[in-house]
Design a protein around this motif. Structure first.
Motif, PDB file in Angstrom:
ATOM      1  N   ARG A 224      -8.614   0.407  -6.812  1.00  0.00           N
ATOM      2  CA  ARG A 224      -7.638   1.680  -6.992  1.00  0.00           C
ATOM      3  C   ARG A 224      -6.351   1.675  -6.253  1.00  0.00           C
ATOM      4  NH1 ARG A 224     -12.085   6.373  -7.894  1.00  0.00           N
ATOM      5  NH2 ARG A 224     -13.108   5.383  -9.857  1.00  0.00           N
ATOM      6  N   LEU A 225      -6.126   0.875  -5.294  1.00  0.00           N
ATOM      7  CA  LEU A 225      -4.879   0.727  -4.592  1.00  0.00           C
ATOM      8  C   LEU A 225      -3.838   0.323  -4.772  1.00  0.00           C
ATOM      9  CD1 LEU A 225      -6.700  -0.192  -1.061  1.00  0.00           C
ATOM     10  CD2 LEU A 225      -6.457   1.928  -1.911  1.00  0.00           C
ATOM     11  N   PHE A 226      -3.886  -0.487  -6.005  1.00  0.00           N
ATOM     12  CA  PHE A 226      -2.850  -1.330  -6.614  1.00  0.00           C
ATOM     13  C   PHE A 226      -2.993  -1.286  -8.252  1.00  0.00           C
ATOM     14  CE2 PHE A 226      -3.956  -3.423  -2.530  1.00  0.00           C
ATOM     15  CZ  PHE A 226      -2.819  -3.369  -2.005  1.00  0.00           C
ATOM     16  N   LYS A 227      -1.841  -1.526  -8.935  1.00  0.00           N
ATOM     17  CA  LYS A 227      -1.759  -1.726 -10.156  1.00  0.00           C
ATOM     18  C   LYS A 227      -1.581  -3.263 -10.605  1.00  0.00           C
ATOM     19  CE  LYS A 227       0.607   2.601 -11.046  1.00  0.00           C
ATOM     20  NZ  LYS A 227       1.595   3.476 -11.923  1.00  0.00           N
ATOM     21  N   TRP A 228      -2.714  -3.635 -11.364  1.00  0.00           N
ATOM     22  CA  TRP A 228      -2.733  -5.201 -11.238  1.00  0.00           C
ATOM     23  C   TRP A 228      -2.056  -5.733 -12.343  1.00  0.00           C
ATOM     24  CZ3 TRP A 228      -5.342  -7.374  -7.055  1.00  0.00           C
ATOM     25  CH2 TRP A 228      -5.733  -6.442  -6.158  1.00  0.00           C
ATOM     26  N   VAL A 229      -1.512  -6.800 -12.174  1.00  0.00           N
ATOM     27  CA  VAL A 229      -0.941  -7.450 -13.369  1.00  0.00           C
ATOM     28  C   VAL A 229      -1.745  -8.631 -14.009  1.00  0.00           C
ATOM     29  CG1 VAL A 229       1.103  -9.048 -13.739  1.00  0.00           C
ATOM     30  CG2 VAL A 229       1.505  -7.057 -12.279  1.00  0.00           C
TER      31      VAL A 229
ATOM     32  N   TYR B  41       1.655 -10.913  -3.879  1.00  0.00           N
ATOM     33  CA  TYR B  41       0.786 -12.011  -4.358  1.00  0.00           C
ATOM     34  C   TYR B  41       0.538 -12.915  -3.285  1.00  0.00           C
ATOM     35  CZ  TYR B  41       4.528 -15.416  -4.360  1.00  0.00           C
ATOM     36  OH  TYR B  41       5.712 -15.932  -3.750  1.00  0.00           O
ATOM     37  N   SER B  42      -0.501 -13.904  -3.107  1.00  0.00           N
ATOM     38  CA  SER B  42      -1.629 -14.015  -4.019  1.00  0.00           C
ATOM     39  C   SER B  42      -2.638 -13.197  -3.301  1.00  0.00           C
ATOM     40  CB  SER B  42      -2.081 -15.598  -4.012  1.00  0.00           C
ATOM     41  OG  SER B  42      -1.151 -16.388  -4.549  1.00  0.00           O
ATOM     42  N   ILE B  43      -3.046 -12.100  -3.929  1.00  0.00           N
ATOM     43  CA  ILE B  43      -4.182 -11.115  -3.552  1.00  0.00           C
ATOM     44  C   ILE B  43      -5.352 -10.865  -4.488  1.00  0.00           C
ATOM     45  CG2 ILE B  43      -2.907  -9.268  -5.107  1.00  0.00           C
ATOM     46  CD1 ILE B  43      -3.915  -7.227  -2.698  1.00  0.00           C
ATOM     47  N   THR B  44      -6.295 -11.093  -3.842  1.00  0.00           N
ATOM     48  CA  THR B  44      -7.513 -10.963  -4.601  1.00  0.00           C
ATOM     49  C   THR B  44      -8.026  -9.642  -5.089  1.00  0.00           C
ATOM     50  OG1 THR B  44      -8.359 -12.860  -3.158  1.00  0.00           O
ATOM     51  CG2 THR B  44     -10.231 -11.701  -4.230  1.00  0.00           C
ATOM     52  N   ARG B  45      -8.433  -9.411  -6.293  1.00  0.00           N
ATOM     53  CA  ARG B  45      -8.919  -8.290  -6.711  1.00  0.00           C
ATOM     54  C   ARG B  45     -10.256  -7.860  -6.444  1.00  0.00           C
ATOM     55  NH1 ARG B  45      -7.396  -6.434 -12.935  1.00  0.00           N
ATOM     56  NH2 ARG B  45      -7.813  -4.256 -12.892  1.00  0.00           N
ATOM     57  N   THR B  46     -10.674  -7.068  -5.758  1.00  0.00           N
ATOM     58  CA  THR B  46     -11.768  -6.712  -5.233  1.00  0.00           C
ATOM     59  C   THR B  46     -11.935  -5.164  -5.571  1.00  0.00           C
ATOM     60  OG1 THR B  46     -11.230  -6.039  -2.724  1.00  0.00           O
ATOM     61  CG2 THR B  46     -11.894  -8.285  -3.278  1.00  0.00           C
ATOM     62  N   GLY B  47     -13.488  -4.777  -5.490  1.00  0.00           N
ATOM     63  CA  GLY B  47     -13.710  -3.416  -5.672  1.00  0.00           C
ATOM     64  C   GLY B  47     -12.903  -2.340  -4.947  1.00  0.00           C
ATOM     65  N   GLU B  48     -12.857  -2.892  -3.511  1.00  0.00           N
ATOM     66  CA  GLU B  48     -12.517  -1.970  -2.597  1.00  0.00           C
ATOM     67  C   GLU B  48     -10.870  -1.804  -2.719  1.00  0.00           C
ATOM     68  OE1 GLU B  48     -16.024  -3.925  -0.761  1.00  0.00           O
ATOM     69  OE2 GLU B  48     -14.297  -4.659  -2.079  1.00  0.00           O
ATOM     70  N   ARG B  49     -10.295  -2.697  -3.523  1.00  0.00           N
ATOM     71  CA  ARG B  49      -8.752  -2.563  -3.484  1.00  0.00           C
ATOM     72  C   ARG B  49      -8.393  -2.287  -4.916  1.00  0.00           C
ATOM     73  NH1 ARG B  49      -6.967  -8.725  -1.205  1.00  0.00           N
ATOM     74  NH2 ARG B  49      -6.917  -8.344   1.127  1.00  0.00           N
TER      75      ARG B  49
ATOM     76  N   MET C 151      -1.470 -11.256  -9.087  1.00  0.00           N
ATOM     77  CA  MET C 151      -0.335 -10.429  -8.892  1.00  0.00           C
ATOM     78  C   MET C 151      -0.837  -8.773  -8.910  1.00  0.00           C
ATOM     79  SD  MET C 151       2.346 -12.399 -11.516  1.00  0.00           S
ATOM     80  CE  MET C 151       3.677 -11.362 -11.027  1.00  0.00           C
ATOM     81  N   ALA C 152      -0.280  -8.100  -8.216  1.00  0.00           N
ATOM     82  CA  ALA C 152      -0.413  -6.557  -8.324  1.00  0.00           C
ATOM     83  C   ALA C 152       0.906  -5.799  -7.834  1.00  0.00           C
ATOM     84  CB  ALA C 152      -1.564  -6.394  -7.488  1.00  0.00           C
ATOM     85  N   PHE C 153       1.106  -4.734  -8.288  1.00  0.00           N
ATOM     86  CA  PHE C 153       2.139  -3.784  -7.931  1.00  0.00           C
ATOM     87  C   PHE C 153       1.483  -2.739  -6.932  1.00  0.00           C
ATOM     88  CE2 PHE C 153       4.623  -5.592 -11.511  1.00  0.00           C
ATOM     89  CZ  PHE C 153       5.825  -5.527 -10.839  1.00  0.00           C
ATOM     90  N   SER C 154       2.416  -2.143  -6.069  1.00  0.00           N
ATOM     91  CA  SER C 154       2.027  -0.877  -5.459  1.00  0.00           C
ATOM     92  C   SER C 154       1.516   0.133  -6.387  1.00  0.00           C
ATOM     93  CB  SER C 154       3.091  -0.609  -4.330  1.00  0.00           C
ATOM     94  OG  SER C 154       4.377  -0.538  -5.025  1.00  0.00           O
ATOM     95  N   ALA C 155       1.062   1.246  -5.915  1.00  0.00           N
ATOM     96  CA  ALA C 155       0.262   2.206  -6.695  1.00  0.00           C
ATOM     97  C   ALA C 155       1.763   3.172  -7.021  1.00  0.00           C
ATOM     98  CB  ALA C 155      -0.617   3.040  -5.819  1.00  0.00           C
ATOM     99  N   GLY C 156       2.638   3.177  -6.471  1.00  0.00           N
ATOM    100  CA  GLY C 156       3.893   4.063  -6.821  1.00  0.00           C
ATOM    101  C   GLY C 156       4.935   3.512  -7.634  1.00  0.00           C
ATOM    102  N   THR C 157       4.495   2.218  -8.336  1.00  0.00           N
ATOM    103  CA  THR C 157       5.430   1.501  -9.068  1.00  0.00           C
ATOM    104  C   THR C 157       5.061   2.057 -10.838  1.00  0.00           C
ATOM    105  OG1 THR C 157       5.221  -0.452  -8.006  1.00  0.00           O
ATOM    106  CG2 THR C 157       5.894  -0.773 -10.315  1.00  0.00           C
ATOM    107  N   PRO C 158       6.322   2.498 -11.502  1.00  0.00           N
ATOM    108  CA  PRO C 158       5.987   2.991 -12.717  1.00  0.00           C
ATOM    109  C   PRO C 158       5.005   1.779 -13.638  1.00  0.00           C
ATOM    110  CG  PRO C 158       8.363   2.809 -12.090  1.00  0.00           C
ATOM    111  CD  PRO C 158       7.670   2.180 -11.165  1.00  0.00           C
ATOM    112  N   ASP C 159       4.235   2.588 -14.465  1.00  0.00           N
ATOM    113  CA  ASP C 159       3.373   1.875 -15.326  1.00  0.00           C
ATOM    114  C   ASP C 159       4.311   0.997 -16.148  1.00  0.00           C
ATOM    115  OD1 ASP C 159       1.204   2.902 -14.339  1.00  0.00           O
ATOM    116  OD2 ASP C 159       0.916   4.616 -15.676  1.00  0.00           O
ATOM    117  N   ALA C 160       5.350   1.412 -16.708  1.00  0.00           N
ATOM    118  CA  ALA C 160       6.098   0.498 -17.542  1.00  0.00           C
ATOM    119  C   ALA C 160       6.463  -0.983 -16.884  1.00  0.00           C
ATOM    120  CB  ALA C 160       7.386   1.202 -18.087  1.00  0.00           C
TER     121      ALA C 160
ATOM    122  N   LEU D 282       0.722  -1.297  -0.040  1.00  0.00           N
ATOM    123  CA  LEU D 282       0.046  -0.081   0.138  1.00  0.00           C
ATOM    124  C   LEU D 282       0.983   1.129   0.017  1.00  0.00           C
ATOM    125  CD1 LEU D 282      -3.123  -0.646   2.476  1.00  0.00           C
ATOM    126  CD2 LEU D 282      -3.036  -0.192   0.091  1.00  0.00           C
ATOM    127  N   HIS D 283       2.048   1.271   0.748  1.00  0.00           N
ATOM    128  CA  HIS D 283       2.675   2.479   0.926  1.00  0.00           C
ATOM    129  C   HIS D 283       4.260   2.599   0.273  1.00  0.00           C
ATOM    130  CE1 HIS D 283      -0.220   1.923   4.511  1.00  0.00           C
ATOM    131  NE2 HIS D 283      -0.557   3.236   4.018  1.00  0.00           N
TER     132      HIS D 283
END
Length: 245
Positions: A91-96, A81-89, A210-219, A73-74
């Protein structure tokens, strides 16, 4: 569509982000777990295959889920990983992408089976959860409260023990995880666990990701998406899934 050499080369030819990637997970057997000091499991092997595909060196660290989740998150450049992609989450992460399917249930013990017609029926019982995992977040979003209806811990194995010893009445868990833990305890899950209520809303999320933290570059995120697509197309993903299921 198969993966030709040009596609694989294009993934690896992208510039490597100078910031190292910190990969975090939890003990969620058989998806991710530590055996003889090494992090392994179905989801772990998928993540390792993607890392190899995109030519990135990164070690994987297992820790309690709440800590891994807080890091993702921070902190930038964190892959979780392994993280479930929910509506609440969302916008908190960048999803792979999805790395494993899942099926979720509220379980009771065969010694003390609990009949549930709906989730509201579970409010009258004590349910074991894992701190900050998707099962706990799901129930708390529906006004279940820790210390009241929910008993939170930091290990899935503890919850199975609580259920079998009568310290809780229910346990929310993924099916493969629940059955694996029961077998590791020397039990036959078909004899010790009762699927009291299926939780399809957690399955609608598409399984574990799999998901990245929001501060990870989009590339970086796009590079890993291409890597996951590649191992799905070339048969590596299916070979890993067959091994663990």
């Amino acid at each position: 569509m198969g993966v030709g050499g040009s596609k694989a080369e294009s993934i690896q030819a992208d510039p490597v982000d100078p910031a190292p990637i910190h990969v975090v997970t939890e003990e969620l057997p058989p998806y991710n777990m530590t055996r003889n000091g090494v992090v392994t499991g179905m989801s772990t092997e998928v993540v390792q295959a993607v890392l190899k595909e995109v030519n990135v060196q990164a070690s994987i660290q297992s820790m309690p889920w709440a800590r891994a989740y807080d890091l993702a998150l921070h902190s930038p450049n964190v892959l979780i990983y392994s993280i479930t992609r929910t509506g609440e989450r969302e916008r908190l992460f960048k999803w792979v992408g999805t790395i494993a399917e899942s099926r979720w249930y509220l379980y009771s013990s065969a010694r003390h089976p609990v009949s549930l017609l709906s989730l509201d029926d579970a409010r009258d019982w004590q349910t074991a959860t894992v701190n900050e995992d998707v099962g706990e977040q799901y129930l708390m979003a529906r006004q279940f409260q820790t210390g009241h209806q929910l008993q939170s811990s930091n290990r899935y194995e503890f919850n199975y023990q609580k259920l079998q010893t009568g310290h809780v009445d229910l346990w929310i868990s993924d099916e493969l995880n629940a059955y694996y833990i029961a077998r590791q305890a020397g039990d036959d899950p078909a004899r010790t666990l009762v699927q009291s209520l299926r939780v399809p809303e957690l399955e609608d999320a598409g399984g574990f990701s799999m998901a990245f933290s929001a501060g990870t570059p989009d590339a970086t995120v796009q590079r890993f998406k291409k890597g996951l697509d590649a191992i799905r197309a070339n048969g590596t993903y299916d070979a890993i899934a067959r091994k663990w299921q």
